[in-house]
Scaffold this motif. Structure first.
Motif, short mmCIF file in Angstrom:
data_model
loop_
_atom_site.label_atom_id
_atom_site.label_comp_id
_atom_site.label_asym_id
_atom_site.label_seq_id
_atom_site.Cartn_x
_atom_site.Cartn_y
_atom_site.Cartn_z
N LEU A 95 -0.45 9.19 -5.40
CA LEU A 95 -0.21 7.81 -4.97
C LEU A 95 -1.37 6.90 -5.34
CD1 LEU A 95 1.40 8.32 -1.42
CD2 LEU A 95 2.54 7.95 -3.62
N LEU A 96 -2.59 7.41 -5.24
CA LEU A 96 -3.77 6.61 -5.60
C LEU A 96 -3.78 6.31 -7.09
CD1 LEU A 96 -6.53 8.34 -3.44
CD2 LEU A 96 -5.64 6.03 -3.13
N ARG A 97 -3.44 7.29 -7.92
CA ARG A 97 -3.39 7.07 -9.37
C ARG A 97 -2.31 6.05 -9.72
NH1 ARG A 97 -4.36 12.70 -9.59
NH2 ARG A 97 -2.14 13.15 -9.94
N ARG A 98 -1.18 6.16 -9.03
CA ARG A 98 -0.09 5.22 -9.27
C ARG A 98 -0.53 3.81 -8.87
NH1 ARG A 98 5.09 6.54 -5.92
NH2 ARG A 98 4.75 8.54 -6.98
N GLN A 99 -1.24 3.72 -7.77
CA GLN A 99 -1.72 2.43 -7.29
C GLN A 99 -2.70 1.82 -8.28
OE1 GLN A 99 -0.70 0.55 -5.05
NE2 GLN A 99 -2.25 -0.46 -3.84
N GLN A 100 -3.60 2.63 -8.82
CA GLN A 100 -4.57 2.12 -9.79
C GLN A 100 -3.88 1.68 -11.07
OE1 GLN A 100 -7.16 5.50 -10.07
NE2 GLN A 100 -8.13 5.10 -8.09
N THR A 138 0.84 -1.20 0.00
CA THR A 138 0.00 0.00 0.00
C THR A 138 0.88 1.25 0.00
OG1 THR A 138 -1.61 -1.21 1.34
CG2 THR A 138 -1.89 1.18 1.18
N PRO A 139 0.64 2.21 -0.92
CA PRO A 139 1.47 3.41 -0.95
C PRO A 139 1.35 4.23 0.33
CG PRO A 139 -0.38 3.60 -2.47
CD PRO A 139 -0.35 2.19 -2.00
N VAL A 140 2.49 4.74 0.80
CA VAL A 140 2.56 5.45 2.08
C VAL A 140 3.11 6.86 1.88
CG1 VAL A 140 3.66 5.51 4.35
CG2 VAL A 140 2.84 3.33 3.43
N LEU A 141 2.36 7.85 2.37
CA LEU A 141 2.84 9.22 2.46
C LEU A 141 3.29 9.46 3.89
CD1 LEU A 141 3.25 12.16 1.52
CD2 LEU A 141 0.82 12.57 2.06
N MET A 142 4.60 9.61 4.09
CA MET A 142 5.13 9.88 5.43
C MET A 142 5.06 11.38 5.70
SD MET A 142 8.30 7.23 5.93
CE MET A 142 8.09 7.35 7.71
N ILE A 143 4.56 11.74 6.88
CA ILE A 143 4.41 13.13 7.27
C ILE A 143 5.22 13.36 8.54
CG2 ILE A 143 2.78 14.92 7.97
CD1 ILE A 143 0.64 13.47 6.36
#
Length: 226
Positions: free
Chosen positions: A116-121, A74-79
């Motif tokens: 990230l969602l577009r990349r995942q799709q 699952t793609p992760v955006l670290m903040i």
């Protein structure tokens, strides 16, 4: 509707993230500590995760490293409030897909999640999972072993899916309970053992090598038949 998991211990920041993502049509779940975040991320089938770097119980780097070792992509955006270049590199090397520094503009955060969602799709995950002769079709919600269809209840399918996604890994009762049932484990309940027992009768009938193994004192794991 995309499902996003927000793992953030600061309630003000979490509410901001959740509100902004929901306003863009996402379904968002929020947890405020790393231990619970890992359990939810492993079993929740999310499309993206926002992950605070500094978390109680399990920090962000350890969490994302554990996710990747478990095979969860699952793609992760670290903040993070830590803005130096070395920290960003550590986050990305651990398995994060993007890194955003606090304080941040909500629209920038959403834009990064949408990327990230577009990349995942675009790299859509397989809809079929398998271990040995056990095959799960996630679209049909069906399971077969050695070509024979297994008649599973919905909760049994979710339990088996979690075992298959984490095959070869010891899964504690706490991990199973929180991932499959979605709430905190009650040490006094035997619900997991009961459901594992029922699942075993269907997945490991007499005459076939067993796939579901009990790890004494720890939990369960799915192992490929020898």
């Amino acid at each position: 509707m995309p499902r996003v998991l927000t793992i953030e211990d600061d309630a003000v920041t979490a509410r901001e993230i959740v509100a902004e993502l929901q306003s863009r049509g996402n379904q968002v779940d929020w947890v405020d500590n790393g231990r619970e975040g890992l359990a939810r991320a492993v079993g929740g089938d999310y499309d993206a995760i926002t992950l605070d770097r500094m978390l109680p119980e399990l920090d962000g780097l350890a969490l994302v490293t554990s996710l990747r070792k478990a095979g969860v992509q699952t793609p992760v955006l670290m903040i993070s409030a830590l803005s130096d270049v070395d920290e960003r590199v550590r986050g990305l090397r651990a398995g994060g897909d993007d890194y955003l520094t606090k304080p941040f503009a909500p629209d920038e955060m959403v834009a990064r999640i949408e990327v990230l969602l577009r990349r995942q799709q675009a790299t859509a995950r397989s809809t079929v999972l398998s271990v040995g002769d056990l095959v799960l079709d996630l679209i049909e919600r069906s399971a077969r072993r050695a070509g024979k269809e297994l008649e599973l209840l919905p909760i049994e399918f979710r339990l088996l899916e979690f075992l298959v996604r984490n095959s070869g890994q010891v899964l504690t009762r706490t991990m199973i309970f929180e991932a499959v049932w979605g709430y905190h484990f009650d040490p006094g309940t035997n619900v997991i053992d009961v459901h594992i027992g029922r699942l075993r009768k269907k997945v490991d009938p007499p005459g076939v090598p067993p796939l579901i193994a009990t790890v004494r004192g720890s939990g369960y794991m799915l192992v490929e038949a020898q």
